[in-house]
Scaffold this motif. Sequence first.
Motif, PDB file in Angstrom:
ATOM      1  N   ASN A  83       0.832  -1.194   0.000  1.00 47.67           N
ATOM      2  CA  ASN A  83       0.000   0.000   0.000  1.00 47.67           C
ATOM      3  C   ASN A  83       0.867   1.245   0.000  1.00 47.67           C
ATOM      4  N   ASN A  99      -4.448  10.257   0.822  1.00 45.78           N
ATOM      5  CA  ASN A  99      -5.008   9.362  -0.183  1.00 45.78           C
ATOM      6  C   ASN A  99      -4.392   7.993   0.041  1.00 45.78           C
ATOM      7  N   TYR A 101      -3.810   4.133  -1.361  1.00 37.39           N
ATOM      8  CA  TYR A 101      -3.746   3.377  -2.609  1.00 37.39           C
ATOM      9  C   TYR A 101      -3.221   1.965  -2.378  1.00 37.39           C
ATOM     10  N   SER A 103      -0.718  -0.639  -4.012  1.00 36.60           N
ATOM     11  CA  SER A 103       0.449  -0.424  -4.867  1.00 36.60           C
ATOM     12  C   SER A 103       1.238  -1.720  -4.999  1.00 36.60           C
ATOM     13  N   ILE A 109       1.130   2.783  -8.166  1.00 38.22           N
ATOM     14  CA  ILE A 109      -0.262   2.698  -7.729  1.00 38.22           C
ATOM     15  C   ILE A 109      -1.056   1.774  -8.643  1.00 38.22           C
ATOM     16  N   GLU A 111      -4.162   1.359 -10.289  1.00 32.05           N
ATOM     17  CA  GLU A 111      -5.272   2.239 -10.685  1.00 32.05           C
ATOM     18  C   GLU A 111      -6.609   1.507 -10.749  1.00 32.05           C
ATOM     19  N   SER A 115      -9.376   3.964  -4.322  1.00 35.17           N
ATOM     20  CA  SER A 115      -8.359   4.756  -3.628  1.00 35.17           C
ATOM     21  C   SER A 115      -9.034   5.946  -2.925  1.00 35.17           C
TER      22      SER A 115
END
Length: 170
Positions: A83, A99, A101, A103, A109, A111, A115
Amino acid sequence: MPNNKMVSRVENERFLVLERVYDMPRNQLFQLFKEPEHLKRWWSTDGWELPVCNVDFRPGGVWHYCMKCVDKNQEEYGMESWNKTIYKEIIEPEKIVYNDYFSDAEGNINESMPSPEVTMEFIDLGSQTKLVSRSEFDSADSLQAVLDMGVLEGITQTWNNLDVLVERLK
């Protein structure tokens, strides 16, 4: 065992709100969110730990970490979950906005995963602190996706671990 329970609710279909009171003054509780040596002691679910925990605690800074399953009795044994948190705003000891995410190990990240923007508020109750987390998702579907992944169970375990640490440090 924890002396109180986390309260959770969904607001306006896109917000996950979590609240819990900890038996520790606000300044001290806030410290447990900014130092890697503290985060490694509580930021995980049962049977998981943080072998990697790199924190640059400042607006624009990054917290990149790996949760790894170390419990041979779990089917996820050996699995890693990476993360990346990017801090947007820090008002010590009142608030952290970031933020969050999914990862990879290099910090790229993912996508395709939700997130949220998370606002953590530390509300001063004297010798106690009320922690309020508000996670804003881009859609109701994104919020539902993380709920389906078991985020509530995971956060409950994580916040229980924080409560155990708070009790130890008293």
